[in-house]
Motif scaffolding. Structure first.
Motif, PDB file in Angstrom:
ATOM      1  N   GLU A  73      63.849  53.608  54.642  1.00  0.00           N
ATOM      2  CA  GLU A  73      64.600  54.800  55.063  1.00  0.00           C
ATOM      3  C   GLU A  73      64.485  55.857  53.974  1.00  0.00           C
ATOM      4  O   GLU A  73      64.866  55.605  52.828  1.00  0.00           O
ATOM      5  N   HIS A  74      63.930  57.033  54.326  1.00  0.00           N
ATOM      6  CA  HIS A  74      63.668  58.025  53.274  1.00  0.00           C
ATOM      7  C   HIS A  74      64.910  58.811  52.879  1.00  0.00           C
ATOM      8  O   HIS A  74      64.985  59.315  51.757  1.00  0.00           O
ATOM      9  N   ALA A  75      65.895  58.956  53.772  1.00  0.00           N
ATOM     10  CA  ALA A  75      67.110  59.704  53.439  1.00  0.00           C
ATOM     11  C   ALA A  75      67.951  58.899  52.455  1.00  0.00           C
ATOM     12  O   ALA A  75      68.341  57.764  52.748  1.00  0.00           O
ATOM     13  N   ASP A  93      69.933  38.880  49.180  1.00  0.00           N
ATOM     14  CA  ASP A  93      68.776  38.050  48.876  1.00  0.00           C
ATOM     15  C   ASP A  93      67.775  37.999  50.026  1.00  0.00           C
ATOM     16  O   ASP A  93      66.648  37.526  49.854  1.00  0.00           O
ATOM     17  N   ARG A  94      68.173  38.524  51.189  1.00  0.00           N
ATOM     18  CA  ARG A  94      67.300  38.470  52.368  1.00  0.00           C
ATOM     19  C   ARG A  94      66.999  39.845  52.944  1.00  0.00           C
ATOM     20  O   ARG A  94      66.227  39.960  53.902  1.00  0.00           O
ATOM     21  N   VAL A  95      67.600  40.871  52.377  1.00  0.00           N
ATOM     22  CA  VAL A  95      67.398  42.244  52.860  1.00  0.00           C
ATOM     23  C   VAL A  95      67.054  43.134  51.669  1.00  0.00           C
ATOM     24  O   VAL A  95      67.828  43.235  50.716  1.00  0.00           O
ATOM     25  N   ALA A  96      65.870  43.761  51.739  1.00  0.00           N
ATOM     26  CA  ALA A  96      65.457  44.710  50.711  1.00  0.00           C
ATOM     27  C   ALA A  96      65.460  46.111  51.310  1.00  0.00           C
ATOM     28  O   ALA A  96      65.125  46.293  52.482  1.00  0.00           O
ATOM     29  N   VAL A  97      65.844  47.090  50.513  1.00  0.00           N
ATOM     30  CA  VAL A  97      65.906  48.475  50.971  1.00  0.00           C
ATOM     31  C   VAL A  97      64.938  49.312  50.146  1.00  0.00           C
ATOM     32  O   VAL A  97      64.948  49.254  48.916  1.00  0.00           O
ATOM     33  N   VAL A  98      64.097  50.077  50.846  1.00  0.00           N
ATOM     34  CA  VAL A  98      63.123  50.951  50.188  1.00  0.00           C
ATOM     35  C   VAL A  98      63.397  52.386  50.629  1.00  0.00           C
ATOM     36  O   VAL A  98      63.323  52.702  51.819  1.00  0.00           O
ATOM     37  N   ALA A  99      63.733  53.247  49.679  1.00  0.00           N
ATOM     38  CA  ALA A  99      63.992  54.653  49.978  1.00  0.00           C
ATOM     39  C   ALA A  99      62.673  55.414  49.907  1.00  0.00           C
ATOM     40  O   ALA A  99      62.275  55.916  48.848  1.00  0.00           O
ATOM     41  N   GLU A 100      62.001  55.486  51.041  1.00  0.00           N
ATOM     42  CA  GLU A 100      60.666  56.086  51.071  1.00  0.00           C
ATOM     43  C   GLU A 100      60.341  56.478  52.510  1.00  0.00           C
ATOM     44  O   GLU A 100      60.884  55.899  53.461  1.00  0.00           O
ATOM     45  N   ARG A 104      54.398  56.812  54.179  1.00  0.00           N
ATOM     46  CA  ARG A 104      53.920  56.473  52.847  1.00  0.00           C
ATOM     47  C   ARG A 104      53.998  54.963  52.619  1.00  0.00           C
ATOM     48  O   ARG A 104      53.083  54.357  52.068  1.00  0.00           O
ATOM     49  N   PHE A 105      55.089  54.355  53.058  1.00  0.00           N
ATOM     50  CA  PHE A 105      55.254  52.916  52.871  1.00  0.00           C
ATOM     51  C   PHE A 105      54.140  52.132  53.559  1.00  0.00           C
ATOM     52  O   PHE A 105      53.568  51.205  52.977  1.00  0.00           O
TER      53      PHE A 105
END
Length: 199
Positions: A73-75, A93-100, A104-105
């Motif tokens: 999620e980029h916002a 431990d089972r959910v990663a969040v990427v601000a992008e 691009r991801f």
């Protein structure tokens, strides 16, 4: 209020970003994940949730048996909401969040192939941009993966890149959900009924 529909954290509340996102309704999530459960793609799945918003789709997948979900999620405000939801539910431990940005991801190779990709773009994402994102994920899919695209019912069908074939589509009120899979040699593709009703 938005809640996780079912699974290990079913019934727990989810925080929703104050603006700029379009959360998937509980009714649509229930129908969608019922279909995914029928397809057998949730247990042990590695899930990619693009345009994650609150993270409701990816978190629902983990609640129902996925081993891990990456929420993109980029916002910044929405990405922070995703992190708080994962923390509140004990799923860090089972959910990663990427601000992008999604485009691009998906331009980078995945560490391991995705079993399930959930794509729920905002209304202002163009068909062309969506097509580029779908193209980006194609090379990082397990051979038995499922790609789900959720859009408004009035939207046109996504442009599927070479390597992806739509096999089903369901309508749930003002929402339409397309299901696709990696193309296999000899498959005829597009076998799903475009007029298939929702549950």
């Amino acid at each position: 209020m938005t809640r996780v529909v079912a699974g290990t954290v079913g019934g727990r509340s989810l925080e929703v970003p104050p603006k700029g996102t379009r959360p998937t309704s509980e009714r649509v999530r229930e129908a969608l994940f019922s279909r995914l459960g029928h397809l057998g793609v949730l247990d042990g799945a590695r899930v990619l949730d693009l345009y994650a918003g609150s993270g409701a789709l990816g978190i629902e997948a983990v609640s129902r048996g996925a081993v891990h979900a990456t929420l993109v999620e980029h916002a910044r405000v929405a990405a922070d909401v995703c992190r708080r939801n994962a923390r509140a539910l004990g799923l860090t431990d089972r959910v990663a969040v990427v601000a992008e940005r999604a485009e691009r991801f998906v331009g980078r190779a995945a560490v391991a192939p995705w079993d399930l990709v959930l794509v729920d773009p905002p209304y202002d994402v163009s068909d062309e941009d969506l097509a580029q994102v779908l193209l980006g994920v194609t090379g990082s899919l397990d051979p038995d993966a499922v790609v789900v695209v959720e859009r408004a019912a009035r939207s046109t069908e996504p442009t599927w890149p070479a390597g992806l074939e739509r096999f089903d589509v369901r309508a749930y009120g003002d929402t339409r959900v397309w299901f696709a899979e990696p193309a296999h040699p000899g498959a005829d593709g597009g076998a799903g009924d475009p007029a298939a009703p929702g549950d």
